[in-house]
Design a protein around this motif. Structure first.
Motif, PDB file in Angstrom:
ATOM      1  N   TYR B 156       0.837  -1.201   0.000  1.00  0.00           N
ATOM      2  CA  TYR B 156       0.000   0.000   0.000  1.00  0.00           C
ATOM      3  C   TYR B 156       0.869   1.247   0.000  1.00  0.00           C
ATOM      4  O   TYR B 156       2.019   1.169   0.461  1.00  0.00           O
ATOM      5  CB  TYR B 156      -0.907  -0.017   1.234  1.00  0.00           C
ATOM      6  CG  TYR B 156      -1.960  -1.099   1.174  1.00  0.00           C
ATOM      7  CD1 TYR B 156      -3.222  -0.835   0.661  1.00  0.00           C
ATOM      8  CD2 TYR B 156      -1.668  -2.395   1.600  1.00  0.00           C
ATOM      9  CE1 TYR B 156      -4.188  -1.829   0.602  1.00  0.00           C
ATOM     10  CE2 TYR B 156      -2.627  -3.392   1.532  1.00  0.00           C
ATOM     11  CZ  TYR B 156      -3.882  -3.114   1.041  1.00  0.00           C
ATOM     12  OH  TYR B 156      -4.833  -4.088   0.968  1.00  0.00           O
ATOM     13  N   PRO B 157       0.431   2.403  -0.495  1.00  0.00           N
ATOM     14  CA  PRO B 157      -0.850   2.583  -1.169  1.00  0.00           C
ATOM     15  C   PRO B 157      -0.866   1.929  -2.547  1.00  0.00           C
ATOM     16  O   PRO B 157       0.174   1.823  -3.191  1.00  0.00           O
ATOM     17  CB  PRO B 157      -0.964   4.108  -1.296  1.00  0.00           C
ATOM     18  CG  PRO B 157       0.443   4.577  -1.354  1.00  0.00           C
ATOM     19  CD  PRO B 157       1.221   3.646  -0.469  1.00  0.00           C
ATOM     20  N   ALA B 173      -8.255   4.175  -5.544  1.00  0.00           N
ATOM     21  CA  ALA B 173      -6.998   4.224  -4.802  1.00  0.00           C
ATOM     22  C   ALA B 173      -7.281   3.707  -3.393  1.00  0.00           C
ATOM     23  O   ALA B 173      -8.284   4.066  -2.796  1.00  0.00           O
ATOM     24  CB  ALA B 173      -6.470   5.648  -4.747  1.00  0.00           C
ATOM     25  N   THR B 175      -5.502   3.238   0.372  1.00  0.00           N
ATOM     26  CA  THR B 175      -4.313   3.614   1.135  1.00  0.00           C
ATOM     27  C   THR B 175      -3.973   2.594   2.216  1.00  0.00           C
ATOM     28  O   THR B 175      -2.825   2.479   2.618  1.00  0.00           O
ATOM     29  CB  THR B 175      -4.500   4.997   1.798  1.00  0.00           C
ATOM     30  OG1 THR B 175      -5.763   4.998   2.463  1.00  0.00           O
ATOM     31  CG2 THR B 175      -4.476   6.098   0.761  1.00  0.00           C
ATOM     32  N   GLU B 176      -4.990   1.848   2.718  1.00  0.00           N
ATOM     33  CA  GLU B 176      -4.683   0.864   3.757  1.00  0.00           C
ATOM     34  C   GLU B 176      -5.579  -0.359   3.603  1.00  0.00           C
ATOM     35  O   GLU B 176      -6.658  -0.282   3.007  1.00  0.00           O
ATOM     36  CB  GLU B 176      -4.824   1.484   5.145  1.00  0.00           C
ATOM     37  CG  GLU B 176      -6.120   2.247   5.346  1.00  0.00           C
ATOM     38  CD  GLU B 176      -6.132   2.974   6.690  1.00  0.00           C
ATOM     39  OE1 GLU B 176      -6.295   2.282   7.701  1.00  0.00           O
ATOM     40  OE2 GLU B 176      -5.962   4.206   6.689  1.00  0.00           O
ATOM     41  N   THR B 207       3.169   8.006  -5.537  1.00  0.00           N
ATOM     42  CA  THR B 207       2.765   9.361  -5.147  1.00  0.00           C
ATOM     43  C   THR B 207       3.847  10.364  -5.549  1.00  0.00           C
ATOM     44  O   THR B 207       5.012  10.021  -5.687  1.00  0.00           O
ATOM     45  CB  THR B 207       2.523   9.448  -3.631  1.00  0.00           C
ATOM     46  OG1 THR B 207       3.624   8.844  -2.968  1.00  0.00           O
ATOM     47  CG2 THR B 207       1.256   8.755  -3.233  1.00  0.00           C
ATOM     48  N   THR B 440      -1.612  14.158  -7.228  1.00  0.00           N
ATOM     49  CA  THR B 440      -2.371  14.327  -5.984  1.00  0.00           C
ATOM     50  C   THR B 440      -2.564  15.798  -5.620  1.00  0.00           C
ATOM     51  O   THR B 440      -3.012  16.106  -4.520  1.00  0.00           O
ATOM     52  CB  THR B 440      -1.673  13.612  -4.807  1.00  0.00           C
ATOM     53  OG1 THR B 440      -0.331  14.120  -4.699  1.00  0.00           O
ATOM     54  CG2 THR B 440      -1.621  12.116  -5.023  1.00  0.00           C
TER      55      THR B 440
END
Lengths: 155, 500
Positions: B156-157, B173, B175-176, B207, B440
């Motif tokens: 992750y991510p 997306a 992230t966890e 990212t 982002t």
């Protein structure tokens, strides 16, 4: 010449005063030219032209790169209260109902998934509470403004 | 090639129909009943009304489209973007019907359109790809558990993508690990609904990277050239909103390396026509193949503005078997495109609907508007909420941004909520101004969502305008005008008296 508008959920009363062949409010004034265009002079002395159009009960106004949507409230009435009912933001199809009546939910918890314009949108709880009623099931078509479910605040 | 059927609607149908008109090619538009009042059918020589209500029954209905081509005697089909543009089976069906497909071969679409196959093809061609895993299970439960296992290996991510996806649909997306199961199920469902294919792959989310893409053109005489890059880093839910050319931080060395990789990618599948190879550019200058779009792209105008190449016209030329007309390409000045959506940026970017009571786009030097709507049209929930693409060109990036700010301030849309104010704010964003945008940027700048900066005096002035409009009856269609009652009489009424 008093009008009431709903601005971000709050009612605002606008009392117009006739002044120098135009109308004024809070130190700003407006005149209308021969083609129906609004010529504004703001309280700070600056001036600009506004575009305005009424659609349904809503006045749409554009000036200086900004657009405002102001719902006119009939005299004596106040803006419509949806209570704790969660309203469909647009017409679409219910894909999934994630809660049932009696469930307790936390703020931000997804309660329904709505498909509209080829995208999925999650209807989330604005605050913690108890689900009082669920009015639609997956597969149902809903119109804009339909009350999807009702949520009671946890005290 | 004397008659082309445009198998699309809205803005891109207008773009292609106009290019055909300019090239002296006859055109056929196809049109669903709920599009009958739209602009695009009016730009065609002939219109075939499609039967059916849903998109699957109309714009995605291959047999209806082929029948429309047959009955009108069209010799070629231009698919635009979206809909059937990246469907190899449709391209094959068009060829089997003895028609020209304005695009790459079904083989190339298949190799690139399926993201898993594309990754393998690119790896084999020596083009770097993002670390990730490919899951090819059709069964729902099996696919979800295999995805979950792969997620642990990829780390992750991460990003879930529909194998046959595009436009951010079927993409999530994560992230966890806790959010994985819901995201995977949602991505699959959206992928099945939008593309009829629930296959998904997982890749590491890089990212801080830039989204850079290279426009390529290839013709049948063996020429494959690239037209430089576009930067499309500013995205929301993987939907691009702000695109520019050239890339503000691009160096000649990276441009050359990326251009070579893009041309290699195209040659690996014997590409023909216009296409785009998308890369992720990491902060250290490394770049990875994302995907190849085997069609014209939404943001193609920025490349057209800086290179002077009419990409759609080249598509028509190449499909007719002629060599491309552009030689060595040089970039001149700077171009920026923003996408005007019918959506409410202050309310989670929810799509909005309503009438375009006023639709008054900006004009003047360096402005181009590609749209499929005009004043009086209704924005309905039936189709994608993109209303228009506003493109500006100026000699430098600084001037292009200044021009975009001016243009957005002039853009008046009343009756339907749009993202104009959000786009205008974007033009003042620190990262946009400095050119250091990443994929982002929007989430980093507005983590709690976007809302307009309050301006008390303008809000009061707007209330004044609305109240004045109500008092003076400006909204009444029968209004004769506030001055005509007591002002000078209209010249037309005078004329009609003199010449009855």
């Amino acid at each position: 010449m008093q009008h009431r508008f709903s601005l971000k959920g709050e009612d605002v009363d606008v009392a117009l005063v006739r002044k120098n062949g135009g109308l004024s409010y809070q130190g700003h004034s407006v005149t209308v030219d021969a083609r129906g265009r609004l010529k504004l002079t703001l309280a700070d002395g600056s001036s600009c032209t506004a575009h305005a159009a009424k659609v349904g009960d809503v006045w749409w106004v554009h000036m200086q790169g900004r657009t405002f949507a102001l719902e006119r409230i009939e005299p004596g009435a106040s803006s419509q209260d949806h209570g704790d009912g969660l309203v469909a933001p647009m017409p679409g199809k219910i894909l999934e109902t994630l809660v049932k009546a009696g469930d307790t939910v936390e703020a931000g918890q997804p309660m329904m998934v709505l498909e509209a314009m080829k995208m999925e949108h999650r209807i989330v709880a604005a605050h913690a509470g108890t689900v009082v009623a669920v009015h639609f099931q997956s597969g149902d078509q809903v119109n804009q403004g339909a009350v999807l479910l009702e949520l009671e605040d946890t005290n | 090639m004397e008659k082309v059927l445009v198998a699309n609607r809205g803005e891109i149908a207008c773009r292609v129909l106009r290019a055909c008109r300019e090239a002296g090619i006859q055109t056929v538009a196809i049109c669903a009943a709920n599009d009958a009042g739209s602009m695009f059918p009016e730009l065609a020589d002939e219109v075939v009304m499609l039967q059916g209500d849903t998109i699957a029954e109309t714009y995605l209905n291959q047999s209806q489209l082929l029948e429309a081509a047959r009955s009108t005697g069209a010799q070629a089909i231009h698919p635009g973007f979206g809909f059937l543009s990246e469907r190899a089976d449709f391209a094959q069906a068009v060829l089997d019907a003895g028609l020209i497909w304005i695009g790459p071969s079904p083989h190339a679409i298949e190799k690139m359109g399926d993201k898993m196959t594309a990754r393998k093809t690119m790896k084999a061609a020596g083009v770097p790809v993002i670390p990730g895993e490919e899951i090819e299970l059709e069964d729902e439960a099996a696919a979800l558990s295999a995805l979950e296992e792969a997620a642990q290996r990829v780390g992750y991510p991460l990003l879930l993508k529909a194998s046959s996806g595009g436009g951010g649909k079927g993409m999530r997306a994560v992230t966890e690990p806790s959010g994985f199961a819901e995201a995977a199920a949602g991505a699959r469902r959206e992928a099945i609904a939008a593309f009829g294919d629930g296959r998904i792959y997982i890749e590491r989310l890089l990212t801080g990277s830039k989204h850079i893409e290279i426009q390529i053109i290839a013709d049948r005489t063996g020429h494959t050239v690239h037209l430089g890059e576009r930067e499309c880093s500013v995205q929301r839910r993987h939907q691009k909103v702000f695109e520019e050319a050239p890339g503000p931080t691009m160096t000649p060395a990276i441009r050359e390396a990326m251009g070579e990789a893009a041309v290699a990618a195209a040659k690996a599948v014997d590409y023909e026509g216009a296409g785009t190879v998308e890369f992720l550019l990491a902060p250290n200058g490394e770049f990875f193949f994302l995907e190849m779009n085997t069609r014209i792209q939404v943001e193609h105008p920025v490349t057209e503005m800086v290179t002077g190449v009419d990409i759609v016209r080249e598509q028509l030329r190449i499909a007719a078997g002629e060599p491309m007309s552009c030689g060595t390409v040089q970039m001149r000045g700077h171009a920026i495109e923003v996408r005007l959506y019918a959506e409410d940026p202050a309310n989670g970017f929810l799509p909005s609907i309503g009438p375009l009571a006023v639709f008054c786009p900006p004009e003047g030097p360096g402005i181009r508007l590609d749209t499929g709507v005009r004043e009086g049209d209704d924005v309905t929930p039936n189709y994608d909420p993109m209303l228009a693409k506003l493109i500006v060109w100026a000699p430098s990036r600084v001037e292009a941004l200044e021009r975009m700010r001016r243009a957005l301030d002039e853009f008046v849309v009343l009756g339907t909520t749009t993202n104009v104010a959000f786009l205008r704010d974007l033009c003042d964003n620190e990262d946009v101004v400095s050119g250091s945008t990443t994929t982002t940027t929007i989430d980093d700048t507005w983590p709690q969502g976007w809302s307009p900066v309050e301006h008390e005096a303008l809000t009061q002035a707007a209330l004044l305008s609305a109240a004045a409009g109500e008092t003076l009856g400006l909204h009444r269609p029968s209004r004769s005008g506030p001055s005509s009652a007591d002002g000078p009489s209209s010249p037309f009424s005078t004329l009609s008296r003199r010449f009855p």
